[in-house]
Design a protein around this motif. Structure first.
Motif, short mmCIF file in Angstrom:
data_model
loop_
_atom_site.label_atom_id
_atom_site.label_comp_id
_atom_site.label_asym_id
_atom_site.label_seq_id
_atom_site.Cartn_x
_atom_site.Cartn_y
_atom_site.Cartn_z
N ASP A 1 0.82 -1.21 0.00
CA ASP A 1 0.00 0.00 0.00
C ASP A 1 0.85 1.26 0.00
OD1 ASP A 1 -2.12 -1.70 0.10
OD2 ASP A 1 -2.60 -1.35 2.22
N GLY A 2 0.20 2.37 -0.34
CA GLY A 2 0.86 3.67 -0.38
C GLY A 2 0.33 4.47 -1.54
N THR A 3 1.03 5.53 -1.88
CA THR A 3 0.68 6.34 -3.04
C THR A 3 1.64 6.02 -4.16
OG1 THR A 3 -0.15 8.12 -1.64
CG2 THR A 3 0.37 8.67 -3.93
N CYS A 4 1.17 5.31 -5.14
CA CYS A 4 1.97 4.86 -6.27
C CYS A 4 3.22 4.12 -5.80
CB CYS A 4 2.38 6.03 -7.18
SG CYS A 4 3.16 5.46 -8.73
N THR A 5 3.03 2.88 -5.46
CA THR A 5 4.14 2.01 -5.07
C THR A 5 4.59 1.13 -6.24
OG1 THR A 5 2.64 0.30 -4.23
CG2 THR A 5 3.37 1.99 -2.68
#
Length: 550
Positions: A331-335
């Motif tokens: 997960d994350g912002t654009c991984t």
């Protein structure tokens, strides 16, 4: 590749001991392709007949990207005292090796050189990467709960409904797949590939890392990825494209994390294109490198900035269907990893056998706001071949690295069934038949595709555009049985039947009277796609595609 999904711990340890640090690699960017001996008007000089046929099938014109790097430029660079490594016509440059700074100064002084970029490695950062890979590699003993035709691979095959295509006779026959990866240790001995080798469907190998004659080094990662498609060991493991043909291309250097590996990949994809490859499967991804100046910030993930993403876009524009692993960053912002951000490829995330997203599967969106991944396939507890022979032939492993070729094999079967569908049409159909197509997001994309639905969405293709029409009629087409050929103008004509590999199967000369002589021969053909070329004295040439199904 920052994240190889599965590597054996003790093997990786052995590889690390022998790791060598290449600190003297450079990328030379040219300004143009002026005064080249190659031209758009003579593509036979640099593209195979199969590559030209693919372009003709899909209505793709030859353009400047297809023209090789000017050989005079390459010679001038070599004359400066460097070793040429891999040229790239799509990026219009060449990678070189030298320990002489004055040679780089001489190259920079050449009028047709735009820039020279140094691509060194940092041993400390490399050690960090190696430790990460060792920690990630945790294969599980194979879980053999099913002993049907597909063996342990049954869940990953049936999840995509590609078994339905197999039952219809679409098993990848005649389709060529390129696997671009970090090594194929054990492929030459693994028994699940015996059928591929015996039938001559391992078409070739190419090493863009060391320039050697072998790709069977460094890692078993490519072997395991290949197995999800190409394995044919009934009741033990059968992959998603068990009858396709394959090229194995080594572009990832397991001993480093260097941006030059992106350039290696582009050269490898160009090579695949020149051979007429239909489908490219890549389980590689790049974010951070040994030298921080080459790292990819979020702004690079727009599909058109990183070298490998640019190359992936050009590959798609040539008519190859490209799949790339989303990555294993969770997960994350654009991984995502480059080139998973490319717009016109299928970026593949991982789910388990129940269709639940794997916790490690990377997410989007891209920098310009597009949904990624595109689709999902089984990448958690995926059944794969180990590459270590009969003492440990199969096991369950996890990573988007494995979800990607599982899906790529299904795409190969779809390409067999619909050889005239464009890359865009195929990708759109696959997204549209995903189980989350009505509400795509950056965790699941468009969901798990149903390839039986994708087949229904894609219509049977029209004859090749621009070809003379009605020299002969071939019907019914597609056919599940008998096929009849009628010569329409009553004159003499020579006819040749080819398979999808471009092999001549049969020749015949019409005399104007024997219109149906070919009926028995064509009716006896196995399921697959064939091309019938006709040359008439009065009506010219015609090419017709014949689809035989079971």
């Amino acid at each position: 590749m920052r994240k190889l999904s599965l590597l054996l711990l003790f093997v990786m340890a052995a590889l690390f001991v022998h790791a060598q640090v290449a600190t003297n690699i450079y990328w030379v960017q040219f300004t143009d392709k002026n005064n080249s001996p190659y031209s758009i008007d003579n593509p036979e000089a640099y593209l195979s007949q199969r590559a030209l046929q693919r372009r003709a099938n899909l209505g793709i014109s030859i353009d400047e990207y297809d023209i090789p790097v000017n050989p005079q430029y390459l010679q001038a660079v070599a004359d400066c005292g460097v070793q040429l490594l891999n040229p790239s016509k799509w990026l219009n440059g060449v990678s070189v090796y030298t320990t002489d700074p004055s040679a780089i100064e001489a190259i920079n002084a050449l009028s047709f050189v735009e820039v020279v970029r140094n691509c060194p490695n940092d041993p400390v950062a490399q050690e960090q990467k190696e430790r990460w890979l060792a920690n990630e590699m945790k294969p599980a003993t194979a879980q053999r709960g099913m002993y049907g035709y597909y063996g342990g691979a049954e869940a990953q095959v049936t999840q995509l409904k590609v078994d339905v295509l197999h039952d219809m006779g679409f098993d990848g026959t005649g389709v060529v797949v390129a696997v671009l990866d970090g090594g194929f240790v054990g492929t030459e001995e693994q028994s699940c590939f015996d059928n591929m080798r015996e039938e001559g469907r391992l078409l070739g190998v190419r090493d863009f890392v060391y320039g050697s004659n072998s790709v069977y080094t460094q890692s078993t990662h490519g072997t395991s990825c290949l197995s999800t498609m190409a394995a044919y060991d009934p009741n033990n493991m059968v992959g998603t494209a068990p009858k396709a043909s394959y090229y194995l291309i080594h572009t990832e250097d397991g001993d480093s994390e260097n941006i030059i590996e992106e350039y290696n990949w582009v050269s490898g994809a160009e090579y695949a294109d020149s051979l007429g490859v239909d489908v490219c499967s890549t389980s590689l991804g790049y974010i951070d490198f040994d030298m921080p100046q080459w790292d990819h910030p979020f702004a690079h993930f727009d599909g058109h900035t990183a070298p490998m993403s640019i190359g992936a876009e050009i590959a798609a524009s040539r008519g190859m269907i490209c799949m790339n692993a989303a990555g294993n960053e969770g997960d994350g912002t654009c991984t995502l990893g480059i080139p998973a951000d490319a717009e016109h490829i299928l970026t593949v995330g991982a789910v388990d056998a129940s269709g639940i997203r794997a916790y490690f599967s990377s997410v989007g969106p891209t920098y310009d706001g597009r949904v990624k991944p595109d689709v999902m396939a089984m990448g958690q507890d995926t059944y794969v071949a180990s590459g270590y022979g009969d003492w440990w032939p199969y096991y369950n492993g996890s990573g988007t690295s494995f979800a990607t070729p599982v899906l790529a094999g299904a795409v190969a079967c779809l390409r067999q069934a619909r050889p005239y569908a464009t890359v865009q049409e195929i990708c759109e159909a696959i997204r549209a038949c995903g189980n989350r197509a009505d509400n795509p997001d950056n965790y699941y994309g468009y969901g798990i595709p149903d390839f039986s639905q994708a087949l229904e969405m894609l219509s049977v293709e029209e004859p090749i555009e621009g070809a003379p029409v009605e020299v002969v009629s071939v019907f019914p087409n597609p056919s599940q049985g008998s096929v009849r050929v009628v010569l329409n103008d009553g004159a003499k004509a020579d006819l040749t039947v080819y398979d999808m590999m471009g092999r001549c199967l049969y020749t015949y000369s019409f005399n104007g009277l024997n219109h149906t002589t070919l009926e028995n021969y064509l009716s006896d053909l196995e399921a697959g796609v064939y091309f019938i070329n006709v040359n008439s004295e009065t009506m010219g040439r015609q090419t017709i595609k014949l689809v035989k199904t079971r």
